[in-house]
Scaffold this motif. Sequence first.
Motif, PDB file in Angstrom:
ATOM      1  N   TRP A  47       0.835  -1.193   0.000  1.00  0.00           N
ATOM      2  CA  TRP A  47       0.000   0.000   0.000  1.00  0.00           C
ATOM      3  C   TRP A  47       0.872   1.245   0.000  1.00  0.00           C
ATOM      4  N   THR A  58      -4.425   6.578   1.459  1.00  0.00           N
ATOM      5  CA  THR A  58      -3.777   5.282   1.235  1.00  0.00           C
ATOM      6  C   THR A  58      -4.494   4.542   0.106  1.00  0.00           C
ATOM      7  N   TYR A  59      -3.708   3.881  -0.758  1.00  0.00           N
ATOM      8  CA  TYR A  59      -4.255   3.178  -1.916  1.00  0.00           C
ATOM      9  C   TYR A  59      -3.282   2.075  -2.324  1.00  0.00           C
ATOM     10  N   PRO A  60      -3.705   1.122  -3.173  1.00  0.00           N
ATOM     11  CA  PRO A  60      -2.808   0.024  -3.571  1.00  0.00           C
ATOM     12  C   PRO A  60      -1.521   0.541  -4.208  1.00  0.00           C
ATOM     13  N   ALA A 185      -9.348   0.990   3.081  1.00  0.00           N
ATOM     14  CA  ALA A 185      -8.001   1.523   3.315  1.00  0.00           C
ATOM     15  C   ALA A 185      -7.977   3.031   3.116  1.00  0.00           C
TER      16      ALA A 185
END
Length: 365
Positions: A47, A58-60, A185
């Motif tokens: 992440w 927050t992100y992949p 997330a």
Amino acid sequence: MRKARIFGILRNLLIIRRSHVFPAIATALFLNNVWLSAAADETNGGWTTTLVNGMKLTYPQSFQKTAIGPSSDNKDNLLKVSGLVGSEYLELALSKLDLPKEMSLETSIKTLDEVVFSKMPSFKNNSLLRCITPYKKGYEREVTFKHGDTDFFQKQAFLKDRETILVTLTGPIKSHAAAGSVWQAAIGSIGRSGPNQISAQHSSDAPSKANSQANAWTSKDGRLSISFPANLQEKVSDSDDHCLKAVHEEAGKIIALDVYRGDGDADLGLGQISELLEEKHFATLKEYRKLKEEAKQLGESGSLPSIVRESTFETNGCKVHHLSAYIKDDRQAKVYAIGLTTAGLNLNQANQIWNSIVSSVRLKN
């Protein structure tokens, strides 16, 4: 209130361009561009967390930044990222809405529904607003709409934290199942704190006001880390091999930092790689002149082998000073190029900025 200011139309497809050689050095192309909002990254466990304008998201790790800061067609944008989760495409956006501060969150949502969202083809609100913690004033919901022949869903979170903040996650209906973990997330990360910022050297004759902070940056693969002055503002990269570009413009002074990554060659040393890249990307530049090239040990420990070149050239009628360092990552068979291009600074100022950057370089063992 224009629809595009609040709601970004989903892009058709994310295309990541991969090259087996370094792309042409593009610094000259964005010396005259509009500088966007600073965005500092931390990556951990698949992440990425980005700090932008005091907000974090927050992100992949696989997602790419597609917009940083406002643009002519979306003045409210802070950050937009997109990518594939499995085989499904999603777009995540963080915006600061231009609404009266005294307007309540409930009234803001009602206004947006009337002016923007209800105008979308086949718009439908599929869930009641529900509170988001830890925000005292925060609601989330999910809506659907049609764009062209495709049905889309959009998860929305409305937050009141001095300003009105909108977080959206958008994708085709078929990608809905993949959206849950991404959304949780993102919502769980929103707040006015973010990636660590670390101290950096600053000289009294530097080209802007004293700024003792630096942005910490790590490549998406976690291999390379550097820090750079906080007044340099990150921009969206134009390819997967152009890992970082960050710029600053002030009173006729320009600073542009780039990090490129390309495939290495086990049969070539750093000196040969530096020669090839100079011939391909620099030697043909107008008024190009190499001032110096030498092997140096860089990085936090002072033990990272590199080739450092100093040169000058002309672009768009402006004479610029360029410093570059080439570093091999033998484990991944890659080569990194770190470049600093400046205009309107004296050599002492440029070298102080350069030294603060290259002394921070870390290559994961």
